[in-house]
Write a protein that holds these residues in place. Structure first.
Motif, mmCIF file in Angstrom:
data_model
loop_
_atom_site.group_PDB
_atom_site.id
_atom_site.type_symbol
_atom_site.label_atom_id
_atom_site.label_comp_id
_atom_site.label_asym_id
_atom_site.label_seq_id
_atom_site.Cartn_x
_atom_site.Cartn_y
_atom_site.Cartn_z
ATOM 1 N N ALA A 1 83.728 82.412 22.232
ATOM 2 C CA ALA A 1 83.011 81.283 22.837
ATOM 3 C C ALA A 1 81.523 81.324 22.580
ATOM 4 N N ALA A 2 81.008 82.453 22.133
ATOM 5 C CA ALA A 2 79.558 82.582 21.951
ATOM 6 C C ALA A 2 79.166 82.445 20.491
ATOM 7 N N ARG A 3 79.942 81.739 19.684
ATOM 8 C CA ARG A 3 79.577 81.526 18.288
ATOM 9 C C ARG A 3 78.285 80.721 18.208
ATOM 10 N N PRO A 4 77.604 80.654 17.049
ATOM 11 C CA PRO A 4 76.260 80.068 16.954
ATOM 12 C C PRO A 4 76.111 78.780 17.740
ATOM 13 N N CYS A 5 75.099 78.749 18.596
ATOM 14 C CA CYS A 5 74.849 77.620 19.469
ATOM 15 C C CYS A 5 73.915 76.625 18.783
ATOM 16 N N PRO A 6 73.932 75.352 19.159
ATOM 17 C CA PRO A 6 72.965 74.390 18.611
ATOM 18 C C PRO A 6 71.571 74.716 19.108
ATOM 19 N N ALA A 7 70.579 74.180 18.428
ATOM 20 C CA ALA A 7 69.186 74.427 18.830
ATOM 21 C C ALA A 7 68.971 73.945 20.241
ATOM 22 N N LEU A 8 68.264 74.711 21.029
ATOM 23 C CA LEU A 8 68.027 74.347 22.426
ATOM 24 C C LEU A 8 66.935 73.296 22.511
ATOM 25 N N PRO A 9 67.094 72.276 23.337
ATOM 26 C CA PRO A 9 66.060 71.235 23.429
ATOM 27 C C PRO A 9 64.767 71.811 23.968
ATOM 28 N N GLY B 1 70.771 84.682 15.621
ATOM 29 C CA GLY B 1 70.213 83.443 16.156
ATOM 30 C C GLY B 1 69.942 83.438 17.629
ATOM 31 N N ARG B 2 70.177 84.577 18.327
ATOM 32 C CA ARG B 2 69.917 84.700 19.767
ATOM 33 C C ARG B 2 70.866 83.820 20.606
ATOM 34 N N ASN B 3 70.740 83.921 21.908
ATOM 35 C CA ASN B 3 71.542 83.173 22.875
ATOM 36 C C ASN B 3 73.037 83.380 22.603
ATOM 37 N N ILE C 1 65.814 79.225 29.710
ATOM 38 C CA ILE C 1 65.795 80.672 29.482
ATOM 39 C C ILE C 1 67.117 81.054 28.832
ATOM 40 N N THR C 2 67.046 81.781 27.733
ATOM 41 C CA THR C 2 68.271 82.269 27.098
ATOM 42 C C THR C 2 68.175 83.775 26.910
ATOM 43 N N VAL C 3 69.347 84.388 26.792
ATOM 44 C CA VAL C 3 69.379 85.835 26.592
ATOM 45 C C VAL C 3 70.328 86.167 25.448
ATOM 46 N N SER C 4 70.027 87.263 24.779
ATOM 47 C CA SER C 4 70.949 87.866 23.822
ATOM 48 C C SER C 4 71.508 89.134 24.476
ATOM 49 N N ILE C 5 72.803 89.357 24.284
ATOM 50 C CA ILE C 5 73.460 90.468 24.977
ATOM 51 C C ILE C 5 74.182 91.351 23.953
ATOM 52 N N GLY C 6 73.851 92.651 23.990
ATOM 53 C CA GLY C 6 74.564 93.641 23.188
ATOM 54 C C GLY C 6 75.551 94.382 24.069
ATOM 55 N N ARG D 1 74.601 102.181 20.329
ATOM 56 C CA ARG D 1 75.569 101.137 19.930
ATOM 57 C C ARG D 1 75.251 99.809 20.603
ATOM 58 N N ALA D 2 74.902 99.861 21.905
ATOM 59 C CA ALA D 2 74.557 98.616 22.592
ATOM 60 C C ALA D 2 73.305 97.999 21.981
ATOM 61 N N ASP D 3 72.354 98.846 21.604
ATOM 62 C CA ASP D 3 71.119 98.365 20.978
ATOM 63 C C ASP D 3 71.421 97.700 19.637
ATOM 64 N N GLU D 4 72.308 98.325 18.861
ATOM 65 C CA GLU D 4 72.677 97.745 17.570
ATOM 66 C C GLU D 4 73.351 96.388 17.763
ATOM 67 N N ALA D 5 74.196 96.289 18.773
ATOM 68 C CA ALA D 5 74.829 95.002 19.066
ATOM 69 C C ALA D 5 73.779 93.963 19.462
ATOM 70 N N LEU D 6 72.778 94.393 20.248
ATOM 71 C CA LEU D 6 71.713 93.474 20.660
ATOM 72 C C LEU D 6 70.924 92.985 19.448
ATOM 73 N N TYR D 7 70.599 93.903 18.551
ATOM 74 C CA TYR D 7 69.866 93.493 17.346
ATOM 75 C C TYR D 7 70.706 92.517 16.513
ATOM 76 N N ALA D 8 72.015 92.744 16.463
ATOM 77 C CA ALA D 8 72.884 91.823 15.736
ATOM 78 C C ALA D 8 72.862 90.443 16.377
ATOM 79 N N ALA D 9 72.855 90.403 17.724
ATOM 80 C CA ALA D 9 72.778 89.118 18.422
ATOM 81 C C ALA D 9 71.466 88.413 18.113
ATOM 82 N N LYS D 10 70.368 89.184 18.093
ATOM 83 C CA LYS D 10 69.063 88.595 17.755
ATOM 84 C C LYS D 10 69.082 88.051 16.326
ATOM 85 N N ALA D 11 69.606 88.857 15.413
ATOM 86 C CA ALA D 11 69.602 88.465 14.006
ATOM 87 C C ALA D 11 70.489 87.243 13.768
#
Length: 649
Positions: free
Chosen positions: A624-632, A599-601, A566-571, A587-597
């Motif tokens: 520390a939350a820069r783009p993560c590798p693909a989740l197995p 790559g999520r997680n 389970i992963t989450v995106s956080i704005g 503003r929090a919603d815009e940050a969340l959409y940016a997180a989704k766009a």
């Protein structure tokens, strides 16, 4: 048409008037019987005319024909307007406007229909005709709800119900109760709407009002559809379909088939959904109902998208969107734009997908704000009305007690002791009742502020807490919106029960992870909110990143989802001077959409214009939350249909 100002003989006029009364009573039992009785009344009136009774009969026929033949309904409206010259009824103009407003609503011209209904209410008020006023308020209240003016619509419905009860028309009052339930559903309070629908359905079954049962079952099905209760929704739509066929009611059958198609789409059976919509198509041709056509087109587009027929799906969705825009139906525009944006994204038409996604977000924000504003206004009206009622009740009780005491004193002085004892007992009883009322009120408040699935505070509670902090001038704090990534895969692959378990597991992690001074709750769907009072951007980013890691560490093995965490995106945003609830959420919603766009997680922060330094600190804190590798084991699934007021995960 005969327009001579002749007076009917008392016998014929009374007989025709009785037929009209019976026709109105039959509207909720069997529409064909209502039509036949109205036509019999007109046959009698052709020999001995009475313009007032003719107006009522033609108004009933207009109501019947509006659902079946708009040209014939318009003919009735023209004849009603010609009768105005010889009518003795001061409310006759309102009756004509009701007919014309219903026709415009069926065409999908909501603005024009509302204008006519406003005039109808005004004319009925000047004529002091309670029956016409109740009908006009009911229709205006429903149309206001369609256009999003929910508090005003609810006020109209309640006034209509009070008038129907005063007129001793229980069947119309029951129908109004269903209208109130529709408004609660549009307000986002599906549980309350379901309660009202089920209560109304029970009364209608006891009274044997088959047509109204059909309408209530369909609306109950729509509510359950919005709640994702597909088995119960299927049951309601299926029962509505059987009643429609029993009544030979094409419009009701088409609505029920659309509902069953929606259930099939949700259960991943698009071919079956298309078959049901094809079955309903000939009935829609007989039914001049623009919104029914648009709702069917929406389900057709969803089915065609699942069958990978994108061009046909896009055409159906665009047609549906055009009708919903003409009808000013914002909630259905949101659902259609979300589906269309997902489809265009799959086709690689990024520009068009972005445009529809942006329009979807703007409409979603408007809808959310409107629902919050309207529910606040409704609760305020209800609170004020309840307070006045309680105050009046206490005043009446006090007056009755004083009168009784004086009467006892005048009768016999020896009974003063008895009066004193009775007054003491009454005071004790009132104290017990007041204590029970306070206890019940506290329990109701807890229920109203708690999410049923996760036992976390709900949207109303959290947004009220945020508003209180902003109004109170408290030290700045942070707001986090936590959204589960690809949550739909749990529902699709393991069912909604597993989806509920996932939501509860995430809620437990959030509850255990934040400090006691913070607040965590469920915003709705797969979204959660965390409020961090007095937190700066660095501390908030650290908390957000910690939550992201803890959620990703949840063991999914019990649900058969090994290797698919389970992963989450956080704005993330900070409350700044001058902010209100809508500004912080946006503003929090815009940050969340940016997180989704992106790559999520991950965690993304969005600050206001108050400080560029805050933006730099946010970027450093979330390093520390820069783009993560693909989740197995992660599965990229296509987005599903956007529910009313919901966000794609």
């Amino acid at each position: 048409m005969l327009l001579l100002a002749l007076h009917a003989s008392p016998l014929h006029a009374q007989t025709a008037a009785d037929l009209v009364v019976r026709s109105r009573q039959a509207m909720g039992t069997h529409p064909e019987t209502s039509r036949a009785l109205a036509e019999q009344a007109l046959d009698l009136l052709a020999r001995q005319p009475d313009a007032d009774v003719q107006l009522r009969a033609r108004g009933l026929l207009c109501d019947y024909l509006t659902e079946r033949d708009l040209a014939a309904a318009e003919a009735q409206a023209r004849q009603m307007r010609e009768l105005l010259a010889i009518s003795r009824r001061p409310e006759a103009e309102a009756a004509v406007l009701l007919c014309q407003g219903g026709i415009e609503e069926a065409r999908g011209a909501s603005a024009r229909a509302l204008e006519m209904l406003e005039q109808a209410v005004s004319h009925a008020g000047r004529a002091a005709d309670d029956e016409v006023m109740a009908d006009a308020l009911f229709q205006r209240g429903y149309l206001r709800g369609v256009q999003g003016d929910l508090a005003a619509g609810l006020a109209d419905m309640r006034r209509a119900m009070a008038l129907y009860e005063k007129l001793q028309q229980p069947h119309q009052a029951q129908n109004t109760l269903s209208g109130i339930a529709i408004l609660f559903n549009r307000m986002g309070d599906a549980a309350q709407a379901r309660h009202y629908f089920e209560a109304s359905l029970k009364l209608q079954r006891e009274a044997g009002r088959v047509r109204e049962q059909l309408v209530t079952l369909h609306n109950l099905g729509r509510t359950l559809e919005n709640m994702g209760e597909w088995a119960e929704a299927h049951k309601a739509f299926e029962e509505a379909l059987q009643l429609a066929r029993r009544l030979d009611y094409a419009r009701g059958e088409a609505y029920a088939l659309r509902g069953l198609a929606s259930v099939r789409n949700a259960r991943g059976a698009p071919a079956e959904a298309l078959a049901l919509l094809d079955l309903a198509a000939p009935m829609q041709q007989e039914t001049p109902d623009a919104r029914l056509q648009a709702q069917s087109l929406l389900q057709r587009g969803i089915a065609l998208r699942q069958l990978r027929r994108p061009d046909e799906a896009a055409d159906a969705l665009r047609q549906a969107l055009a009708i919903f825009e003409q009808a000013d139906s914002l909630a259905e525009q949101v659902a259609t734009r979300g589906e269309l944006a997902g489809l265009l994204h799959e086709q690689g038409d990024w520009r068009a997908a972005y445009e529809h996604q942006a329009a979807w977000k703007a409409a979603s924000d408007i809808l959310l704000k409107r629902q919050l504003d309207q529910r606040y206004a409704t609760l305020k009206i209800e609170f004020n009305s309840a307070a006045r009622d309680r105050e009046n009740e206490l005043l009446l009780r006090d007056k009755a007690a004083a009168d009784a005491a004086l009467a006892q004193e005048r009768r016999v002085g020896q009974l003063k002791l008895v009066v004193l004892l009775l007054a003491t007992a009454l005071a004790a009883l009132l104290g017990v009742l007041a204590w029970r009322q306070r206890s019940s009120g506290r329990a109701m408040q807890v229920l109203a502020m708690t999410d049923e699935l996760t036992a976390l505070p709900n949207r109303r509670h959290l947004l009220g807490q945020l508003e209180g902090q902003l109004r109170g001038g408290a030290a700045p704090g942070a707001l986090l919106i936590v959204d589960l990534d690809h949550f739909k895969r749990f529902n699709d692959l393991r069912g909604h029960l597993v989806g509920d378990e996932v939501l509860r597991a995430v809620a437990a992690v959030l509850r255990q992870s934040v400090r006691s001074v913070a607040s965590v709750g469920r915003l709705g769907g797969e979204e959660f909110v965390v409020l961090l009072p007095r937190a700066d951007i660095v501390r908030a980013a650290e908390v957000a990143e910690d939550l992201r890691r803890r959620v990703q560490a949840i063991d999914t093995t019990p649900w058969g989802m090994e290797g698919s965490p389970i992963t989450v995106s956080i704005g993330l945003t900070l409350a700044e001077p001058g902010d209100d609830v809508s500004t912080v959420l946006r503003r929090a919603d815009e940050a969340l959409y940016a997180a989704k766009a992106a790559g999520r997680n991950r965690v993304v922060a969005r600050t206001g214009a108050a400080s560029s330094q805050q933006a730099q600190e946010a970027e450093a804190a979330i390093g520390a939350a820069r783009p993560c590798p693909a989740l197995p084991g992660a599965v990229a699934l296509p987005q599903g249909a956007a529910a009313e007021g919901s966000r794609s995960s």
